[in-house]
Design a protein around this motif. Structure first.
Motif, PDB file in Angstrom:
ATOM      1  N   ALA A   1       0.838  -1.244   0.029  1.00 35.04           N
ATOM      2  CA  ALA A   1      -0.027  -0.147   0.022  1.00 35.04           C
ATOM      3  C   ALA A   1       0.975   1.466   0.011  1.00 35.04           C
ATOM      4  CB  ALA A   1      -0.934  -0.014   1.390  1.00 35.04           C
ATOM      5  N   GLU A   2       1.704   1.366  -0.927  1.00 33.15           N
ATOM      6  CA  GLU A   2       2.675   2.417  -1.215  1.00 33.15           C
ATOM      7  C   GLU A   2       2.625   3.020  -2.662  1.00 33.15           C
ATOM      8  OE1 GLU A   2       6.438   0.657   0.026  1.00 33.15           O
ATOM      9  OE2 GLU A   2       6.766   0.061  -2.044  1.00 33.15           O
ATOM     10  N   PRO A   3       3.270   4.255  -2.667  1.00 35.18           N
ATOM     11  CA  PRO A   3       3.208   4.838  -3.895  1.00 35.18           C
ATOM     12  C   PRO A   3       3.989   4.008  -5.155  1.00 35.18           C
ATOM     13  CG  PRO A   3       3.567   6.377  -2.338  1.00 35.18           C
ATOM     14  CD  PRO A   3       3.694   5.050  -1.705  1.00 35.18           C
ATOM     15  N   PHE A   4       3.277   4.407  -6.399  1.00 34.11           N
ATOM     16  CA  PHE A   4       4.218   3.520  -7.664  1.00 34.11           C
ATOM     17  C   PHE A   4       4.753   4.764  -8.155  1.00 34.11           C
ATOM     18  CE2 PHE A   4       4.985   1.459 -11.393  1.00 34.11           C
ATOM     19  CZ  PHE A   4       4.304   2.105 -12.496  1.00 34.11           C
ATOM     20  N   CYS A   5       6.126   4.491  -7.918  1.00 36.37           N
ATOM     21  CA  CYS A   5       7.044   5.299  -8.734  1.00 36.37           C
ATOM     22  C   CYS A   5       8.126   4.576  -9.354  1.00 36.37           C
ATOM     23  CB  CYS A   5       7.941   6.162  -7.592  1.00 36.37           C
ATOM     24  SG  CYS A   5       6.671   7.193  -6.515  1.00 36.37           S
ATOM     25  N   SER A   6       8.632   5.132 -10.500  1.00 38.89           N
ATOM     26  CA  SER A   6       9.399   4.421 -11.481  1.00 38.89           C
ATOM     27  C   SER A   6      10.222   5.345 -12.477  1.00 38.89           C
ATOM     28  CB  SER A   6       8.842   3.148 -12.115  1.00 38.89           C
ATOM     29  OG  SER A   6       9.566   2.528 -12.925  1.00 38.89           O
TER      30      SER A   6
ATOM     31  N   ARG B   1      20.938  11.447  -8.591  1.00 35.24           N
ATOM     32  CA  ARG B   1      21.218  10.321  -7.914  1.00 35.24           C
ATOM     33  C   ARG B   1      19.958   9.504  -7.465  1.00 35.24           C
ATOM     34  NH1 ARG B   1      22.155   6.592  -5.781  1.00 35.24           N
ATOM     35  NH2 ARG B   1      23.489   5.964  -4.154  1.00 35.24           N
ATOM     36  N   VAL B   2      18.930  10.331  -7.035  1.00 37.18           N
ATOM     37  CA  VAL B   2      17.756   9.491  -6.522  1.00 37.18           C
ATOM     38  C   VAL B   2      17.146   8.606  -7.530  1.00 37.18           C
ATOM     39  CG1 VAL B   2      15.489   9.530  -5.469  1.00 37.18           C
ATOM     40  CG2 VAL B   2      17.413  10.939  -4.544  1.00 37.18           C
TER      41      VAL B   2
ATOM     42  N   GLN C   1      13.471   6.744  -0.662  1.00 40.27           N
ATOM     43  CA  GLN C   1      12.963   6.793  -2.088  1.00 40.27           C
ATOM     44  C   GLN C   1      11.328   7.135  -1.889  1.00 40.27           C
ATOM     45  OE1 GLN C   1      13.913   5.938  -5.679  1.00 40.27           O
ATOM     46  NE2 GLN C   1      12.496   7.484  -5.539  1.00 40.27           N
ATOM     47  N   THR C   2      10.639   6.732  -1.150  1.00 40.78           N
ATOM     48  CA  THR C   2       9.089   7.099  -1.118  1.00 40.78           C
ATOM     49  C   THR C   2       9.068   8.497  -0.489  1.00 40.78           C
ATOM     50  OG1 THR C   2       8.643   4.845  -0.721  1.00 40.78           O
ATOM     51  CG2 THR C   2       6.880   6.372   0.019  1.00 40.78           C
ATOM     52  N   ALA C   3       9.960   8.504   0.781  1.00 39.96           N
ATOM     53  CA  ALA C   3       9.990   9.959   1.331  1.00 39.96           C
ATOM     54  C   ALA C   3      10.378  10.971   0.481  1.00 39.96           C
ATOM     55  CB  ALA C   3      10.774   9.804   2.578  1.00 39.96           C
ATOM     56  N   PHE C   4      11.532  10.874  -0.205  1.00 40.18           N
ATOM     57  CA  PHE C   4      11.937  11.978  -1.347  1.00 40.18           C
ATOM     58  C   PHE C   4      10.682  12.148  -2.459  1.00 40.18           C
ATOM     59  CE2 PHE C   4      14.058  13.543  -5.138  1.00 40.18           C
ATOM     60  CZ  PHE C   4      14.791  14.655  -4.449  1.00 40.18           C
TER      61      PHE C   4
ATOM     62  N   GLU D   1      21.985  23.536  -9.412  1.00 35.87           N
ATOM     63  CA  GLU D   1      22.714  22.517  -9.622  1.00 35.87           C
ATOM     64  C   GLU D   1      22.771  21.446  -8.411  1.00 35.87           C
ATOM     65  OE1 GLU D   1      24.445  21.805 -12.548  1.00 35.87           O
ATOM     66  OE2 GLU D   1      23.299  23.461 -13.248  1.00 35.87           O
ATOM     67  N   GLN D   2      22.798  21.964  -7.057  1.00 39.55           N
ATOM     68  CA  GLN D   2      22.765  21.045  -5.890  1.00 39.55           C
ATOM     69  C   GLN D   2      21.481  20.009  -6.297  1.00 39.55           C
ATOM     70  OE1 GLN D   2      23.326  23.924  -2.747  1.00 39.55           O
ATOM     71  NE2 GLN D   2      24.384  22.281  -1.777  1.00 39.55           N
ATOM     72  N   ALA D   3      20.382  20.953  -6.387  1.00 43.92           N
ATOM     73  CA  ALA D   3      19.021  20.103  -6.464  1.00 43.92           C
ATOM     74  C   ALA D   3      19.117  19.155  -7.725  1.00 43.92           C
ATOM     75  CB  ALA D   3      17.780  21.120  -6.618  1.00 43.92           C
ATOM     76  N   LYS D   4      19.724  19.666  -8.761  1.00 47.51           N
ATOM     77  CA  LYS D   4      19.817  18.827  -9.921  1.00 47.51           C
ATOM     78  C   LYS D   4      20.567  17.434  -9.496  1.00 47.51           C
ATOM     79  CE  LYS D   4      21.207  20.295 -13.854  1.00 47.51           C
ATOM     80  NZ  LYS D   4      21.968  21.224 -14.792  1.00 47.51           N
ATOM     81  N   GLY D   5      21.654  17.516  -8.785  1.00 43.17           N
ATOM     82  CA  GLY D   5      22.616  16.486  -8.480  1.00 43.17           C
ATOM     83  C   GLY D   5      21.707  15.414  -7.701  1.00 43.17           C
TER      84      GLY D   5
END
Length: 227
Positions: free
Chosen positions: A86-91, A164-165, A210-213, A156-160
């Protein structure tokens, strides 16, 4: 823009088109209800898959049939895990539309709850990462206006972090940031600053991180934060 515009004005106009403005990204929304495995696509998501809006009823089988053969098993397992936990679908994966064209997409989801707060599904967005930005506008963003350097640093930091994620390249990561800026009507620099500021709130280890991000990326515009 008038023909008498200065070079600086022209550069500023080009930067505005890139930072928090310009043509909306190729994005669309989806919903997935766990109980009956019912899908809902926005018109934009239907078009990404090659269908005229309103002409197709999405199902898990149809969705998987459009996945690139090398990505299909991974997406199927992601959906199965979403149902089990019961968690989000992310891919991030590739889809093949009805004409045979391949598209690179990222799917970002958050939990969908009922009136009692029970998780009943996932809802979120498809972001088409296939097309590239106009090279001249990228060059303008990188070089034309020195006063943007400070803003570029946090972007650029946010892009990095996104690279990564989600295993994106630099251009794709920028597309995701620009999409959230346009979707929430918040300046790109502000959005990037908030994202970086909230990283310490994430759990320390996968898969929770991953889910938290995903949740942070989709909801940070709702929180008061640094400008």
């Amino acid at each position: 823009m008038e023909s008498g515009a200065t070079a600086t004005e022209a550069a500023t106009h080009a930067v505005v088109q890139v930072v928090g403005g310009g043509t909306p990204q190729a994005t669309g929304s989806f919903g997935f209800w766990f109980a009956d495995q019912r899908w809902q696509w926005s018109d934009e998501v239907a078009v990404m898959h090659g269908y005229e809006p309103g002409t197709v009823t999405p199902t898990t089988e149809l969705l998987l049939s459009h996945k690139h053969p090398d990505d299909r098993a991974q997406v199927a397992e992601t959906i199965a895990k979403s149902l089990r936990n019961a968690e989000p679908f992310c891919s991030r994966h590739r889809i093949i539309d009805t004409t045979g064209q391949m598209r690179h997409v990222i799917v970002l989801g958050d939990t969908m709850t009922d009136d009692d707060g029970k998780v009943v599904g996932t809802t979120g967005y498809y972001v088409d990462l296939t097309e590239t930005f106009d090279e001249q506008r990228q060059e303008t963003l990188a070089n034309a206006l020195p006063e943007l350097f400070e803003a570029r640093a946090v972007i650029e930091q946010a892009k990095g972090v996104l690279m990564r994620v989600y295993r994106l390249n630099a251009e794709q990561a920028f597309r995701v940031l620009q999409w959230r800026s346009q979707e929430t009507n918040i300046k790109l620099r502000t959005l990037a600053t908030r994202l970086i500021a909230e990283l310490d709130s994430l759990p320390p280890a996968p898969p929770q991180v991953q889910t938290a991000f995903d949740h942070l990326l989709l909801t940070m515009h709702e929180q008061a934060g640094p400008e």
